[in-house]
Design a protein around this motif. Sequence first.
Motif, PDB file in Angstrom:
ATOM      1  N   PRO A  31       1.120  -1.488   0.165  1.00 33.74           N
ATOM      2  CA  PRO A  31      -0.218  -0.492  -0.229  1.00 33.74           C
ATOM      3  C   PRO A  31       0.735   1.094   0.458  1.00 33.74           C
ATOM      4  O   PRO A  31       1.997   1.250   0.242  1.00 33.74           O
ATOM      5  CB  PRO A  31      -1.111   0.312   1.464  1.00 33.74           C
ATOM      6  CG  PRO A  31      -0.074  -0.849   2.519  1.00 33.74           C
ATOM      7  CD  PRO A  31       0.798  -1.826   1.405  1.00 33.74           C
ATOM      8  N   GLY A  32       0.584   1.988  -0.660  1.00 33.49           N
ATOM      9  CA  GLY A  32       1.049   4.098  -0.385  1.00 33.49           C
ATOM     10  C   GLY A  32       2.090   3.332  -1.739  1.00 33.49           C
ATOM     11  O   GLY A  32       2.339   2.679  -2.728  1.00 33.49           O
ATOM     12  N   ASP A  33       1.742   4.900  -2.409  1.00 36.41           N
ATOM     13  CA  ASP A  33       2.353   5.256  -3.219  1.00 36.41           C
ATOM     14  C   ASP A  33       4.386   5.624  -2.630  1.00 36.41           C
ATOM     15  O   ASP A  33       4.477   6.115  -2.331  1.00 36.41           O
ATOM     16  CB  ASP A  33       1.808   6.348  -3.991  1.00 36.41           C
ATOM     17  CG  ASP A  33       2.835   7.371  -5.361  1.00 36.41           C
ATOM     18  OD1 ASP A  33       3.648   6.882  -5.600  1.00 36.41           O
ATOM     19  OD2 ASP A  33       1.912   6.930  -7.009  1.00 36.41           O
ATOM     20  N   PRO A  34       4.919   5.078  -3.638  1.00 38.30           N
ATOM     21  CA  PRO A  34       6.304   5.191  -3.792  1.00 38.30           C
ATOM     22  C   PRO A  34       6.903   6.645  -3.464  1.00 38.30           C
ATOM     23  O   PRO A  34       8.072   6.973  -2.734  1.00 38.30           O
ATOM     24  CB  PRO A  34       7.501   4.394  -4.449  1.00 38.30           C
ATOM     25  CG  PRO A  34       6.216   3.632  -5.164  1.00 38.30           C
ATOM     26  CD  PRO A  34       4.739   3.813  -4.891  1.00 38.30           C
ATOM     27  N   ALA A  69       4.890   9.453  -2.633  1.00 44.48           N
ATOM     28  CA  ALA A  69       3.281  10.455  -2.826  1.00 44.48           C
ATOM     29  C   ALA A  69       4.631  10.452  -1.112  1.00 44.48           C
ATOM     30  O   ALA A  69       4.305  11.640  -0.534  1.00 44.48           O
ATOM     31  CB  ALA A  69       2.662   9.368  -1.790  1.00 44.48           C
ATOM     32  N   GLY A  70       5.507  10.241  -0.406  1.00 49.46           N
ATOM     33  CA  GLY A  70       5.809  10.129   0.998  1.00 49.46           C
ATOM     34  C   GLY A  70       7.027  10.958   0.768  1.00 49.46           C
ATOM     35  O   GLY A  70       7.952  11.640   1.659  1.00 49.46           O
ATOM     36  N   ARG A  71       7.314  11.133  -0.882  1.00 53.13           N
ATOM     37  CA  ARG A  71       8.484  11.905  -1.233  1.00 53.13           C
ATOM     38  C   ARG A  71       9.321  13.474  -0.715  1.00 53.13           C
ATOM     39  O   ARG A  71      10.277  13.599  -0.625  1.00 53.13           O
ATOM     40  CB  ARG A  71       9.384  11.735  -2.653  1.00 53.13           C
ATOM     41  CG  ARG A  71       9.738  10.413  -2.741  1.00 53.13           C
ATOM     42  CD  ARG A  71      10.713  10.183  -3.914  1.00 53.13           C
ATOM     43  NE  ARG A  71      11.611   9.397  -3.208  1.00 53.13           N
ATOM     44  CZ  ARG A  71      12.525   8.870  -3.992  1.00 53.13           C
ATOM     45  NH1 ARG A  71      13.008   9.730  -4.588  1.00 53.13           N
ATOM     46  NH2 ARG A  71      13.936   7.877  -3.439  1.00 53.13           N
ATOM     47  N   ARG A  81       7.107   7.761 -12.179  1.00 53.62           N
ATOM     48  CA  ARG A  81       6.374   6.625 -13.067  1.00 53.62           C
ATOM     49  C   ARG A  81       6.528   6.294 -14.448  1.00 53.62           C
ATOM     50  O   ARG A  81       6.844   4.870 -14.092  1.00 53.62           O
ATOM     51  CB  ARG A  81       4.788   6.926 -12.638  1.00 53.62           C
ATOM     52  CG  ARG A  81       3.939   6.422 -11.342  1.00 53.62           C
ATOM     53  CD  ARG A  81       2.723   6.992 -11.310  1.00 53.62           C
ATOM     54  NE  ARG A  81       1.543   7.384  -9.962  1.00 53.62           N
ATOM     55  CZ  ARG A  81       1.090   7.238  -9.156  1.00 53.62           C
ATOM     56  NH1 ARG A  81       0.224   7.438  -9.873  1.00 53.62           N
ATOM     57  NH2 ARG A  81      -0.283   7.241  -7.940  1.00 53.62           N
ATOM     58  N   ILE A 120      12.475   0.531   3.369  1.00 48.84           N
ATOM     59  CA  ILE A 120      11.733   1.652   3.484  1.00 48.84           C
ATOM     60  C   ILE A 120      11.110   2.716   2.649  1.00 48.84           C
ATOM     61  O   ILE A 120      10.310   3.460   2.640  1.00 48.84           O
ATOM     62  CB  ILE A 120      12.873   2.252   4.266  1.00 48.84           C
ATOM     63  CG1 ILE A 120      13.171   1.548   5.428  1.00 48.84           C
ATOM     64  CG2 ILE A 120      12.206   4.120   5.140  1.00 48.84           C
ATOM     65  CD1 ILE A 120      11.401   1.370   6.473  1.00 48.84           C
ATOM     66  N   ASN A 121      11.874   2.701   1.935  1.00 46.40           N
ATOM     67  CA  ASN A 121      11.384   3.732   0.770  1.00 46.40           C
ATOM     68  C   ASN A 121      10.525   3.198  -0.707  1.00 46.40           C
ATOM     69  O   ASN A 121      10.264   3.566  -1.416  1.00 46.40           O
ATOM     70  CB  ASN A 121      12.315   4.382  -0.051  1.00 46.40           C
ATOM     71  CG  ASN A 121      13.686   5.364   0.985  1.00 46.40           C
ATOM     72  OD1 ASN A 121      13.529   5.871   1.637  1.00 46.40           O
ATOM     73  ND2 ASN A 121      14.755   5.505   0.239  1.00 46.40           N
ATOM     74  N   GLN A 122      10.238   1.514  -0.185  1.00 48.43           N
ATOM     75  CA  GLN A 122       9.037   1.275  -1.736  1.00 48.43           C
ATOM     76  C   GLN A 122      10.419   1.155  -2.403  1.00 48.43           C
ATOM     77  O   GLN A 122       9.768   0.728  -3.995  1.00 48.43           O
ATOM     78  CB  GLN A 122       8.122   1.438  -1.767  1.00 48.43           C
ATOM     79  CG  GLN A 122       7.028   1.577  -0.533  1.00 48.43           C
ATOM     80  CD  GLN A 122       5.793   1.426  -0.753  1.00 48.43           C
ATOM     81  OE1 GLN A 122       5.292   1.233  -1.896  1.00 48.43           O
ATOM     82  NE2 GLN A 122       4.983   1.622   0.111  1.00 48.43           N
TER      83      GLN A 122
END
Lengths: 308, 562
Positions: free
Chosen positions: A31-34, A36-38, A53, A269-271
């Motif tokens: 889950p979560g976009d790699p 998005a948290g950047r 992407r 951690i960073n996917q």
Amino acid sequence: MGRYTIRRLLQLIPVLLGTTFLINYMVWQLPGDPFAGRCGQRPCPDAYVNAMRAQFGLDQPVLVQYWNFLKNMLTGNLGVDFNQVPVATSLADAWPITIRLAILAVAIEAVIGIGAGVLSGLKRGGVIDNAVTLSTLVLLSLPVFVTGFLLQWLLGVQLQIVNPTVSDEATVSELLVPAFVLASLNMAFTARLTRTSIVENLRADYVRTAIAKGLTNRRVVGVHLLRNSLIPVLTFLGTEVGGLMAGAIITEGIFNIHGIGGLLYRAIINQDFTIVVPVAALLVLVYLITNLLVDLLYGVLDPRIRYE
Amino acid sequence: MRVTKGAKIAAGSALLALGVAACGGGGGSSSGGGSGNPRAATGTVYIRGCEPQTGFVPGNINETCGGTINDFVYSKLVKYNSDTAAPELDQAASIDTTDNKVWTIKLKPGLKWTDGTPVTAKNYVDAWNYTAYSPNAQLGASWFADIVGFDKVNTADPDGPDGPKEAPKPETDKLSGLEVVDDLTFKVTLTAPVAVFRTKLGYSTFGALPEAFFKDPKGFASNPITNGPFKFVKWDHNSQIVVAANPDYAGAEKPKVKQIVYKMYKDDDAAYADLLSNNLDFTELVPPSALAGDKWKSDLGDRAIEGKQGTIQTLSFPLYDKEFGGNADFRKAISLAIDRKTITDKIFNKGRVPLDSWTSPIVDGYKAGQCGEFCAYDPAKAKEFLTKAKSEGYTPPKEFPIWYNGDSAHKEWVDAAANSINQALGADAGFTVVGKAMPTFDEFRSTITEHKIKGAFRTGWQMDYPHIEDFLNPLVKTGASSNDGLYSNKDLDAKLHEADTATDPAQSIALYQQAEAILAQDLPTIPLWSYGLQAGTSKWVTGVKVTPFGVLDPLSIAIKEA
């Protein structure tokens, strides 16, 4: 034995395909976009997310992505990671260090573990046996990070006889303490396994025969007893090589060793699947090959074991 | 059990023997006590670092690992004073405006890039155009949204990154609001007056780029030509970045060391161990294990540095959600029930300071007590407000979660805050607050930005520039980029607009403070505490200053005379 080896090597292919697909699929399912948290508390610009992407093919279906991954692996083109650093150079920098650490750890395990196991097995109930039982108990009950921080604090910070962390070169002498930490748990296992095996085989018929033949003690123990007793130990050590490479994350973190464990940890951690998948694939390969080597070594240790 | 003692000693000495053997070959270059300062010979200092996510392009950086080292090598128009956080002119000779809308920026003459070319107005304009142009996909693009013509160079994806449609190609790649007047002068026209524009110019996105960048942007990112006090030497990925003093640096204060090695650590504890044994000269991240019981202060003595930084922790509510958004009185009850002082004392060892405003105490425009009575711990009043909230028709769900990301150290304080609320509101509150973790920051932020979060959630804000505006406009204005709870208040928006467009800086700040005070009516977010700063140095260096952004001031660090 040649045919057996070839067959086993051929078996590697479907296993590798299956595991890499599973890993790819699982990374895809996270889950979560790699991206998005950047950008922390701010949302990332759409243009940035789109560009990233597209660059990493995240806008493609999972099967297409997997096909691209296979193509890149086969052509040796691993591409760049999310930080735009070539994956191949990251791996080339990290692998030698991890391999050195793992081999050193296995060597320490083997030498100290088997040595202690043989000594305590031969003199069951003696002082050495009790000492080994107790010291292995201590090692077994200490988690790796406790041993690691303890040795780092004691030797590095208090006594200042080693550097608390390992430099970028990661020379063998610098890696001794981390390798000992990494080996500590399995060293205890190895010692106990060897001891049990020795104690069991001491009562075996062939040992009695060898003694009756008038062979020297050294020959009885060194050739007859040890060769037979080492089979389970070898199985254990063999599978550990792969485990040590993947399981060095904690030790590498404590001593700041720039190896595979740390690389993998950061990537997870960073996917960052561009690193996770090749590293995982390589670890699978290491596992399979060490297992094959162990199986082949059985035949060397025990001629009764045949391969067809 | 007669062997117990012997066995323990045997085990212990075996460990020791190995350790001693290990040092025989290895040994530290600098770990021996000995006389003389090993740093003096090389002029090199070692500081804690981490692997940057992006390369050395100022407009494409938004995280601290890259931001820290970028600030060493790039100078901007404005820099922030390390002690007071006040903006001061750096590369700019003057920044003039009469209406806060049209800004004339003059550069100092004689400034140079490390390849020898002069720093010109064109370098700034080109860099800003490049960052703003959406096909370049730069992370800092939105920083230029105030400049006239931004909508022509930066087009939004009509249905977001997830949708099938693509963003249309922008009409032009030049911001019409940027105009080069001569080699050293350029003019910036904003769509509306922005009082804080001068302060913003110190943020790294507003940096310049040399001609060489545009020939090979990709190669430049990993081997940059820069204009700061330090110049780039090399970057060994995941291991270190080396920068050296720039001999051409024109600033008044010159670097005092020859080289800085930005040494990457995966683990704060490892960096701290290296600091204790003087292998590392600076770290700004003292691990929790050393903060406990103020151990770090006794470890480091006069090498410990304590300070403040412009980061605050808040608790946000999904105001778009009927069930978990609550009403103003409910949020006030929650805020009144959090014992900030005990939590900061016990969990953070006073490393954080209870906050009763929405602004960090170190920035321009901070005013204490903006939150009024609602940010003080008062269980009786909390119960009162809860009753009031219920009588107004809000029924909190049986279980009210506070969400946080489980991949960094938030569990302790969230659980403590939840406990504090539950105890203060009592067993008959009709609901319990629980801390809940999402595994990663990525997932946490995705859920928040998609407005799907079910419960309150932690929000932190690290300032971009030291001004009260940075704590209001991006966070609580209607439709702002980081307004996670979708808060909207017309009075507040009007006040903010008034403050943005005020020409007198002092009046503008006063207006921002009035806007901040409006937040106390609705409490869309609950201020919790502001971050302190704990750093340490080795015994080899001296004069070290830490900026309000919580990083090393690279010009301050000097090597001790032997």
